[in-house]
Design an enzyme around this catalytic site. Structure first.
Site, PDB file in Angstrom:
ATOM      1  N   PHE A 121       0.819  -1.230   0.000  1.00  0.00           N
ATOM      2  CA  PHE A 121       0.000   0.000   0.000  1.00  0.00           C
ATOM      3  C   PHE A 121       0.844   1.266   0.000  1.00  0.00           C
ATOM      4  CE2 PHE A 121      -2.000  -3.301   2.754  1.00  0.00           C
ATOM      5  CZ  PHE A 121      -2.856  -3.799   1.797  1.00  0.00           C
ATOM      6  N   LEU A 130      -9.096  -4.851 -17.619  1.00  0.00           N
ATOM      7  CA  LEU A 130      -8.348  -5.988 -18.156  1.00  0.00           C
ATOM      8  C   LEU A 130      -8.850  -7.312 -17.596  1.00  0.00           C
ATOM      9  CD1 LEU A 130      -4.789  -4.398 -17.854  1.00  0.00           C
ATOM     10  CD2 LEU A 130      -6.224  -4.533 -19.903  1.00  0.00           C
ATOM     11  N   PRO A 168     -12.020  -8.295 -14.921  1.00  0.00           N
ATOM     12  CA  PRO A 168     -13.071  -7.820 -14.015  1.00  0.00           C
ATOM     13  C   PRO A 168     -12.950  -8.402 -12.606  1.00  0.00           C
ATOM     14  CG  PRO A 168     -14.008  -8.588 -16.092  1.00  0.00           C
ATOM     15  CD  PRO A 168     -12.552  -8.952 -16.121  1.00  0.00           C
ATOM     16  N   GLU A 174      -5.830   2.833  -6.843  1.00  0.00           N
ATOM     17  CA  GLU A 174      -6.124   3.908  -5.918  1.00  0.00           C
ATOM     18  C   GLU A 174      -7.522   4.510  -6.043  1.00  0.00           C
ATOM     19  OE1 GLU A 174      -2.312   4.615  -7.052  1.00  0.00           O
ATOM     20  OE2 GLU A 174      -1.606   5.338  -5.132  1.00  0.00           O
ATOM     21  N   ALA A 203      -0.301  -1.312 -14.517  1.00  0.00           N
ATOM     22  CA  ALA A 203      -1.033  -1.892 -15.648  1.00  0.00           C
ATOM     23  C   ALA A 203      -0.708  -1.095 -16.903  1.00  0.00           C
ATOM     24  CB  ALA A 203      -2.532  -1.872 -15.368  1.00  0.00           C
ATOM     25  N   ILE A 243       2.026  -6.571  -5.613  1.00  0.00           N
ATOM     26  CA  ILE A 243       1.815  -6.454  -4.166  1.00  0.00           C
ATOM     27  C   ILE A 243       0.449  -7.027  -3.782  1.00  0.00           C
ATOM     28  CG2 ILE A 243       3.415  -4.546  -3.882  1.00  0.00           C
ATOM     29  CD1 ILE A 243       1.080  -2.604  -3.929  1.00  0.00           C
TER      30      ILE A 243
END
Lengths: 329, 739
Positions: free
Chosen positions: B242, B631, B633, B706, B511, B467
């Site tokens: 995070f 990309l 769901p 985010e 991504a 992560i």
């Protein structure tokens, strides 16, 4: 973690002998609190007496018509025990309001009563704490005290007792069976825990080498009219800010007996029998509950972050009694 | 090309490894002859270490060394050597550098022993004497001395536009309020850990918890003067971070230093309390003045942020850009000042700045909507930003209106009663709240390598991280689709400093950035496959251009005649080639510069508040997201769900308790630092609205790490106001603030 020696007791007598024979010794059962505290160097026993093999793991009927909970019965087994659920649902609810499923599976009933406070300063060896190290001072009084006591505190300690189960047992007038070098004795739960006074390092009135063997529930279980109300900062796995165990005996709308115990407000479960007595013979109603709530927090004194508990306790008592009395508004 | 893999709810390709324990984390790698280090932390917030007496610890058999500032290895001198890829301007903290204590729980010694238990015991025997100096950790006390840093880590506040003060004075409706949230800690379940394998010839292999293996490698090289080939950092799995893993943490320094000194392998794992001894989301207080016309047109915004930083680094994040991104207003003034405290430097934590700034802005906007007397959603739509006023650019795409439409419909917003305290069920006051948000959709330079083996297996690699977000999975999907392979024929490798370069895994840009590199490298490999196919004798692909072929089902065929086809493996075997590889670097396009690129969200929340006891239950959440192309769901939904859960925590629970007597965070365990439990989370719905964006990057995906959190806390605060009529402006909204 500091090195320690370890023995496993085969019966109660051996456990008492073991604990006497070793200096700075502690009993260990579920270990859900003691091991944590040892890892962070808050508790430093030199010897552990493992009592998990003692034959104290059953729930039995007592001659007077109550139940005897063996000291080693787990919190989960107690809460889900058929007779406890049926006759003492207040106790089931109180237990299930505490900790997590995993902890309740491991923690024992006697261990639950003997868990230490959750005061942040008690938990951090780089800060002053009279409970952890007598004479160093209380950091909480002038520090962060949102979780701390509003009743019965002293200038040396404002910690609270964290157990929910103890609050339920206090409302039920449970009795604690103890064995020590001098033999057996029984004490009411109200005498088990103590106020901090000037010896906050002592959580209970147990003798140094005494062991709890059982908890006795008197016949009266308040199964018809009860509630355990717990206010906390999240819906599970959080200690009570204020909790209320309430039990009522109501006949024809009139209260015969009332029990109220508060958690999260003092160094021990908080009872005020004289305030409970105000309800005897009265009608179950908001008007009659309010003065009792006021009486319960009489003399309460908060600190920088926890004065809200006084009003919250008042409201919670009224709400709990209304719920127990099944009065809908 | 039909999409067979992208956009499909594929299971995580690493899921099986994770649930069967085969996924190894930094503290889990076994290396021979391992030793264990335990860190000793300071008990004071500021002062000088007078002495460290380690004699009792060193007497124990099996204790190898106690490292302190007195006997540490020689370290780099210049700040630059300590500056990692995420370092804010300033002088980074240097562990064991000298006898100065700069913050409470500062690491001041490392005990290394043959077993962990022994090291832990020995650490308890180390006696430290301090010369204590007065510290200041009280935000309010330092706020009058707030300053503008010489250099912002975040977007510097833009020049004001219009006449904000005057417009505010003339506005029909105004509000001026302060909003605050406390310091919060990341608290990933995996504690920070480093296992350093001493390879015997001066080289080390480091298993580190980090959101970018290259960052740890650079940091270690800089401080210890090692060459690139002497340090390899691996970080194949990370148990949540995070943002806490963006910067190398002190356990890495400690483990590497001990390994180099002792010429042994060393592992250092932080404890949960030690997770409160470094970066955190900074306490921030924001003052917002808003003005609107009688008919609800936003006329003035003055947004001032005061945020905590350390005494040694100027950490800042994008707190105050949001009025310019989310609303249209002609008169705006933004400022961002830092409040220096004797604490460790704050650190990016999920949607840094966005979570903070959007909370304050969205509460203030909500307050103003009530003043105007408009439905809070209608008020937002009326002031909808058609362009980004911070950068003065159009959006590359923005389907926020559609988020509102679909979200409101799913939630049943039209049945809302406008007046506060107008909905109830017995003791429970019911409130409905809304908020919207945005997050940057950035593309960074990234590289990737692809290798196709004779057995048809494609291996694609890049030094990025996963992560827990699903990087392994979506990169495999992009590769599989690019070369028309089944997902199980693709393996994606990451978390290794020896792989092609990638940016830190953060900022919601993985991504987009790494995905673009993966797509590019696979396309390049496709071109090479065509070239190779053309070399086959009698090849039907001679004189065929790459645009004229399609990769599908493990084969390459002509676009206009699918029967003219060849298996990819056959291309290799016919050329007697064991494998074929390609490398590619991808860069953001110049065209992106002409646009502002953001993902958006609209979140609708229902709360039930006990009117006597103040307890709040978040009974329903609907989060509608415009995040470009989705990309996967399934992993996408998980990202948003996580953001919602964390938003509940931020709104109602999270609070790192600072004791100013000690200058120390006190609730340093997960029993007392509250994050939501299952029982706190009820009905949650995630909607992805369709959003096409050919500018944002070649993939069209905006990143979802985010955007899921930013609007949640304000939507909850707004719902609580609607339920109770009480506006709580300082988080967390605990029951005492409502009683």
């Amino acid at each position: 973690m500091r090195p320690f020696t370890y023995t496993r007791a085969k019966d109660v007598a051996a456990a008492v002998t073991d604990i006497r024979a070793n200096s700075e010794a502690r009993f260990i059962a579920g270990g859900t609190n003691l091991l944590d505290l040892m890892k962070i160097d808050v508790m430093k026993p030199r010897h552990l007496v493992d009592i998990t093999r003692l034959a104290l793991d059953t729930i039995e009927e007592t001659d007077e018509g109550g139940l005897r909970l063996g000291a080693l019965v787990t919190n989960a087994d107690t809460a889900y025990h058929e007779q406890v659920e049926k006759r003492y649902p207040l106790l089931s609810h109180a237990i299930l309001a505490g900790a997590t499923a995993q902890l309740r599976n491991k923690a024992t009933d006697a261990g639950n009563l003997l868990q230490r406070t959750r005061c942040y300063y008690f938990y951090d060896t780089d800060t002053a704490c009279n409970k952890r190290e007598p004479g160093t001072g209380c950091s909480a009084i002038s520090g962060y005290n949102r979780n701390h006591a509003i009743l019965g505190h002293s200038e040396h300690c404002i910690a609270t007792h964290p157990s929910d189960m103890a609050v339920g047992l206090a409302a039920l007038d449970a009795r604690i069976l103890v064995t020590g070098p001098q033999g057996e004795r029984m004490l009411p739960i109200s005498d088990l825990h103590r106020l901090p006074g000037n010896t906050p390092e002592k959580d209970t009135n147990l003798g140094e080498n005494e062991i709890i063997t059982a908890i006795e529930l008197p016949p009266q279980g308040f199964a018809q009219h009860f509630t355990y109300l717990k206010n906390r900062d999240r819906a599970s796995y959080a200690f009570a800010l204020v909790s209320v165990a309430a039990g009522l005996e109501i006949e024809g709308g009139v209260i015969r007996e009332a029990r109220i115990a508060l958690g999260g407000v003092a160094h021990k479960p908080w009872r005020r029998p004289e305030a409970e007595a105000m309800l005897r013979g009265k009608k179950a109603s908001r008007e009659n509950f309010q003065p009792v709530a006021d009486a319960y927090v009489q003399g309460a004194k908060g600190f920088e972050h926890n004065t809200f508990k006084i009003e919250l306790a008042r409201r919670s008592i009224v709400r709990a009694l209304m719920t127990a009395a099944k009065i809908e508004e | 090309m039909a999409s067979e893999v992208i956009g499909k709810p594929k299971n995580r390709v690493d899921g099986r490894k994770k649930v069967t324990g085969q996924a190894r984390y930094a503290a889990e790698f076994s290396v021979p002859d391992l030793t264990y280090g335990v860190v000793v932390n300071s008990a004071i917030a500021r002062g000088t270490i007078k002495s460290i007496d380690a004699s009792e610890a060193l007497k124990l058999e099996g204790v190898l060394q106690v490292f302190t500032h007195e006997n540490r290895t020689k370290l780099a001198y210049y700040d630059k050597s300590y500056q990692d890829m995420d370092a804010p301007p300033g002088s980074p903290f240097r562990p064991l550098y000298n006898n100065q204590v700069q913050f409470n729980m500062q690491p001041i010694a490392l005990v290394v022993a043959e077993t962990y238990e022994l090291a832990l015991y020995a650490a308890a025997l180390v006696k430290v004497e301090y010369e204590q100096a007065p510290h200041e950790t009280k935000f309010a006390a330092q706020r009058p001395y707030a300053y503008e840093p010489e250099e912002y880590k975040s977007t510097p506040p833009p020049e004001p536009w219009g006449s904000p003060e005057e417009a505010l004075k003339n506005a029909a409706h105004t509000i001026t309020e302060e909003y605050a949230h406390p310091s919060q800690h990341h608290n990933p379940i995996e504690m920070h850990a480093s296992t350093v394998h001493w390879e015997g010839d001066g080289r080390i292999t480091v298993y580190d918890k980090i959101q970018g293996a290259l960052n740890s490698q650079k940091y270690v090289m800089g401080i210890f003067g090692l060459k690139e080939e002497e340090v390899r950092v691996l970080s194949p799995f990370v148990g949540g971070a995070f943002g806490s893993g963006l910067r190398p943490q002190y356990q890495l320094f400690m483990a590497v230093m001990a390994a180099l000194e002792l010429k042994r392998s060393v592992r250092v794992v932080l404890t949960r309390p030690q997770m409160f001894s470094f970066g955190h989301r900074p306490k921030t207080v924001q003052r917002l003045s808003l003005g609107a016309s009688a008919d609800g047109k936003l006329q003035a915004v003055i947004h001032e942020a005061y945020a905590e930083t350390s005494r040694f680094e100027d950490y800042s994040e994008d707190v105050i850009i949001w009025p310019g991104v989310l609303y249209n207003c002609d008169n705006v003034k933004l400022s961002h000042k830092l409040v220096g405290l004797d604490v460790y430097t704050p650190l990016d934590m999920r949607a840094p700045g966005g979570t903070t700034g959007i909370f304050a802005l969205e509460c203030a906007i909500d307050e103003l909507s009530y003043k105007v007397g408009m439905d809070p959603m209608e008020f937002r739509l009326k002031n909808y930003a058609e362009k980004d006023q911070i950068e003065d650019k159009p959006f590359s795409s923005k389907e926020l209106r559609e988020c509102y439409r679909q979200g409101a419909e799913k939630f049943g917003w039209k049945n809302r009663k406008q007046a506060p305290r107008s909905m109830r069920e017995g003791h429970q006051l019911i409130g409905w709240g809304v908020a919207n948000g945005a997050w940057e959709a950035t593309q960074k330079p990234a590289s990737a390598k692809a290798v196709l083996a004779l057995n048809g297996q494609l291996t694609v690699s890049s030094a990025t991280g996963d992560i827990g977000t699903g990087t392994y999975t979506i990169m495999s999907q992009i590769a599989a689709e690019s070369l028309g392979l089944a997902l199980d024929k693709v393996e994606f490798k990451l978390g290794d400093s020896s792989l092609p370069k990638a940016p830190l895994e953060g900022g919601s840009w993985t991504a987009s950035s790494v995905g673009s590199a993966v797509k590019k490298v696979c396309n390049k490999l496709g071109e090479k496959l065509l070239e190779l196919a053309q070399e086959i004798e009698g090849s039907p692909f001679k004189n065929v251009k790459i645009e004229e072929v399609v990769f599908e089902g493990g084969r390459m065929h002509l676009k206009n005649n699918s029967s003219t086809a060849i298996a990819l493996t056959e291309i290799l075997s016919r050329n007697k080639t064991e494998s074929l590889q390609a490398e590619a670097d991808s860069e953001p396009s110049d065209e992106q510069e002409n646009y502002s690129r953001y993902s958006h969200s609209a979140v609708f929340v229902e709360v039930k508040v006990d009117e006597d006891l103040g307890t709040v239950k978040v009974t329903r959440v609907v989060s509608a997201i415009a995040g470009g192309r989705i990309l996967n769901p399934k992993t996408a939904r998980s990202q948003i769900l996580g953001g919602i859960v964390w938003g509940i925590g931020m709104a109602m629970e999270e609070y790192s308790v600072m004791d100013n007597q000690y200058g120390r965070f006190m609730n340093h365990d997960l029993a007392e630092y509250h994050v939501p439990v299952n029982a706190d989370v009820h009905d949650v719905e995630v909607i992805f609205v369709e959003e096409k964006d050919e500018i944002v990057n070649p993939i069209g995906a905006k990143g979802l790490g985010e955007i899921g959190i930013v609007s949640v806390a304000p939507a909850i605060a707004n719902a609580i106001y609607h339920a109770t009529g009480k506006r709580v402006r300082d988080l967390p909204i605990t029951l005492d603030k409502l009683v």
